[in-house]
Design a protein around this motif. Structure first.
Motif, PDB file in Angstrom:
ATOM      1  N   LEU A   1     -75.756  31.646 -12.736  1.00 50.00           N
ATOM      2  CA  LEU A   1     -77.109  31.319 -12.295  1.00 50.00           C
ATOM      3  C   LEU A   1     -77.127  29.888 -11.769  1.00 50.00           C
ATOM      4  O   LEU A   1     -76.432  29.021 -12.295  1.00 50.00           O
ATOM      5  CB  LEU A   1     -78.108  31.446 -13.441  1.00 50.00           C
ATOM      6  CG  LEU A   1     -78.207  32.806 -14.124  1.00 50.00           C
ATOM      7  CD1 LEU A   1     -79.227  32.751 -15.253  1.00 50.00           C
ATOM      8  CD2 LEU A   1     -78.562  33.888 -13.130  1.00 50.00           C
ATOM      9  N   VAL A   2     -77.935  29.644 -10.730  1.00 53.28           N
ATOM     10  CA  VAL A   2     -78.055  28.319 -10.132  1.00 53.28           C
ATOM     11  C   VAL A   2     -79.543  28.011  -9.991  1.00 53.28           C
ATOM     12  O   VAL A   2     -80.343  28.905  -9.719  1.00 53.28           O
ATOM     13  CB  VAL A   2     -77.367  28.279  -8.742  1.00 53.28           C
ATOM     14  CG1 VAL A   2     -77.573  26.941  -8.061  1.00 53.28           C
ATOM     15  CG2 VAL A   2     -75.885  28.605  -8.873  1.00 53.28           C
TER      16      VAL A   2
ATOM     17  N   GLY B   1     -81.977  30.568 -11.612  1.00 49.32           N
ATOM     18  CA  GLY B   1     -81.872  31.978 -11.277  1.00 49.32           C
ATOM     19  C   GLY B   1     -82.512  32.353  -9.956  1.00 49.32           C
ATOM     20  O   GLY B   1     -82.425  33.506  -9.536  1.00 49.32           O
ATOM     21  N   SER B   2     -83.136  31.381  -9.267  1.00 42.00           N
ATOM     22  CA  SER B   2     -83.672  31.676  -7.938  1.00 42.00           C
ATOM     23  C   SER B   2     -82.550  31.623  -6.896  1.00 42.00           C
ATOM     24  O   SER B   2     -82.719  32.077  -5.770  1.00 42.00           O
ATOM     25  CB  SER B   2     -84.803  30.733  -7.556  1.00 42.00           C
ATOM     26  OG  SER B   2     -84.348  29.404  -7.491  1.00 42.00           O
ATOM     27  N   ARG B   3     -81.433  31.048  -7.282  1.00 43.37           N
ATOM     28  CA  ARG B   3     -80.161  31.103  -6.530  1.00 43.37           C
ATOM     29  C   ARG B   3     -79.095  31.509  -7.531  1.00 43.37           C
ATOM     30  O   ARG B   3     -79.291  31.424  -8.742  1.00 43.37           O
ATOM     31  CB  ARG B   3     -79.803  29.749  -5.895  1.00 43.37           C
ATOM     32  CG  ARG B   3     -80.639  29.454  -4.662  1.00 43.37           C
ATOM     33  CD  ARG B   3     -80.221  28.190  -3.946  1.00 43.37           C
ATOM     34  NE  ARG B   3     -78.909  28.203  -3.342  1.00 43.37           N
ATOM     35  CZ  ARG B   3     -78.600  28.779  -2.171  1.00 43.37           C
ATOM     36  NH1 ARG B   3     -79.500  29.438  -1.501  1.00 43.37           N
ATOM     37  NH2 ARG B   3     -77.385  28.707  -1.680  1.00 43.37           N
ATOM     38  N   CYS B   4     -77.957  31.941  -7.010  1.00 44.77           N
ATOM     39  CA  CYS B   4     -76.877  32.326  -7.918  1.00 44.77           C
ATOM     40  C   CYS B   4     -75.543  32.218  -7.200  1.00 44.77           C
ATOM     41  O   CYS B   4     -75.481  32.055  -5.987  1.00 44.77           O
ATOM     42  CB  CYS B   4     -77.092  33.747  -8.443  1.00 44.77           C
ATOM     43  SG  CYS B   4     -76.993  35.019  -7.175  1.00 44.77           S
ATOM     44  N   GLN B   5     -74.487  32.303  -7.992  1.00 37.13           N
ATOM     45  CA  GLN B   5     -73.139  32.404  -7.441  1.00 37.13           C
ATOM     46  C   GLN B   5     -72.649  33.823  -7.696  1.00 37.13           C
ATOM     47  O   GLN B   5     -72.839  34.375  -8.787  1.00 37.13           O
ATOM     48  CB  GLN B   5     -72.203  31.376  -8.072  1.00 37.13           C
ATOM     49  CG  GLN B   5     -72.518  29.969  -7.623  1.00 37.13           C
ATOM     50  CD  GLN B   5     -71.533  28.941  -8.146  1.00 37.13           C
ATOM     51  OE1 GLN B   5     -70.572  29.263  -8.835  1.00 37.13           O
ATOM     52  NE2 GLN B   5     -71.790  27.686  -7.819  1.00 37.13           N
ATOM     53  N   VAL B   6     -72.045  34.405  -6.657  1.00 40.44           N
ATOM     54  CA  VAL B   6     -71.572  35.781  -6.713  1.00 40.44           C
ATOM     55  C   VAL B   6     -70.170  35.876  -6.135  1.00 40.44           C
ATOM     56  O   VAL B   6     -69.724  34.987  -5.416  1.00 40.44           O
ATOM     57  CB  VAL B   6     -72.513  36.724  -5.925  1.00 40.44           C
ATOM     58  CG1 VAL B   6     -73.888  36.810  -6.565  1.00 40.44           C
ATOM     59  CG2 VAL B   6     -72.636  36.303  -4.465  1.00 40.44           C
ATOM     60  N   ARG B   7     -69.504  36.967  -6.456  1.00 43.52           N
ATOM     61  CA  ARG B   7     -68.251  37.320  -5.777  1.00 43.52           C
ATOM     62  C   ARG B   7     -68.342  38.781  -5.379  1.00 43.52           C
ATOM     63  O   ARG B   7     -69.136  39.540  -5.930  1.00 43.52           O
ATOM     64  CB  ARG B   7     -67.023  37.036  -6.629  1.00 43.52           C
ATOM     65  CG  ARG B   7     -66.824  37.929  -7.800  1.00 43.52           C
ATOM     66  CD  ARG B   7     -65.440  37.692  -8.437  1.00 43.52           C
ATOM     67  NE  ARG B   7     -65.367  38.282  -9.740  1.00 43.52           N
ATOM     68  CZ  ARG B   7     -65.190  39.574  -9.966  1.00 43.52           C
ATOM     69  NH1 ARG B   7     -65.079  40.406  -8.961  1.00 43.52           N
ATOM     70  NH2 ARG B   7     -65.131  40.036 -11.198  1.00 43.52           N
ATOM     71  N   ALA B   8     -67.530  39.160  -4.427  1.00 40.95           N
ATOM     72  CA  ALA B   8     -67.554  40.531  -3.922  1.00 40.95           C
ATOM     73  C   ALA B   8     -67.220  41.507  -5.037  1.00 40.95           C
ATOM     74  O   ALA B   8     -66.336  41.256  -5.865  1.00 40.95           O
ATOM     75  CB  ALA B   8     -66.560  40.681  -2.775  1.00 40.95           C
TER      76      ALA B   8
END
Length: 184
Positions: A156-157, A165-172
């Motif tokens: 969560l960012v 949590g309004s931005r986040c870090q993800v991976r495929a």
């Protein structure tokens, strides 16, 4: 902070990166911009270079556009995107272990969402102030353990709105080269 998927690092230990050149057919229907998810199509250009187009929500994707090659015949160097109906070339990060930061639609995400899979919101890029802006995001609605969902929530960012949590870090999670895994 709009801008689609912004590369922040990789869980891969391969220092060479995974950015590849793909063609885009003139028949593509939406503006493409850095930060957009794309999928390889079933065709190639006249030189055999594989073609990509904007990814669709709910389906595997190939990677994220890192840059668009300029068209020196018509380029005024004011737009970093590729308009609909214009053929061109894009550089796509195909690293399945790449980590991206992205906005969350219908959020915010909460701590119990970490390690769930998040669906893609495949909204076409727009032009603002002469620049192409990716509008692709992930969606809190639909966060689940389902293995065919496109993205895995890594972290969560806090977004520009000050909300965790309004931005986040993800991976495929589900790509055209690697099948998805169930979220936990």
């Amino acid at each position: 902070m709009p801008g689609g998927f912004i590369w922040v690092g990789s869980e891969s230990n391969d220092p060479r990166g995974k950015v590849k050149t793909f063609g885009v057919a003139a028949a593509h229907a939406t503006r493409l911009s850095p930060g957009d998810a794309v999928v390889i199509t079933s065709t190639s250009d006249a030189n055999g270079l594989p073609l990509v187009d904007a990814a669709a929500a709910g389906a595997a994707f190939t990677g994220i556009i890192e840059s668009v090659d300029p068209n020196f015949a018509t380029e005024a160097f004011t737009d970093i995107g590729l308009p609909a109906g214009v053929a061109g070339f894009v550089k796509v990060n195909t690293d399945p272990r790449a980590i991206y930061e992205v906005d969350v639609s219908n959020g915010p995400l909460v701590i119990t969402d970490v390690n769930l899979n998040l669906p893609l919101v495949a909204t076409a890029a727009t032009v603002s102030g002469g620049l192409s802006i990716s509008n692709m995001t992930v969606n809190k609605t639909g966060a689940a353990t389902t293995e065919t969902i496109e993205w895995r929530l890594v972290k969560l960012v806090t977004g520009s709105d000050g909300v965790l949590g309004s931005r986040c870090q993800v991976r495929a999670n589900n790509t055209t080269t690697i099948a998805g895994a169930a979220g936990v």
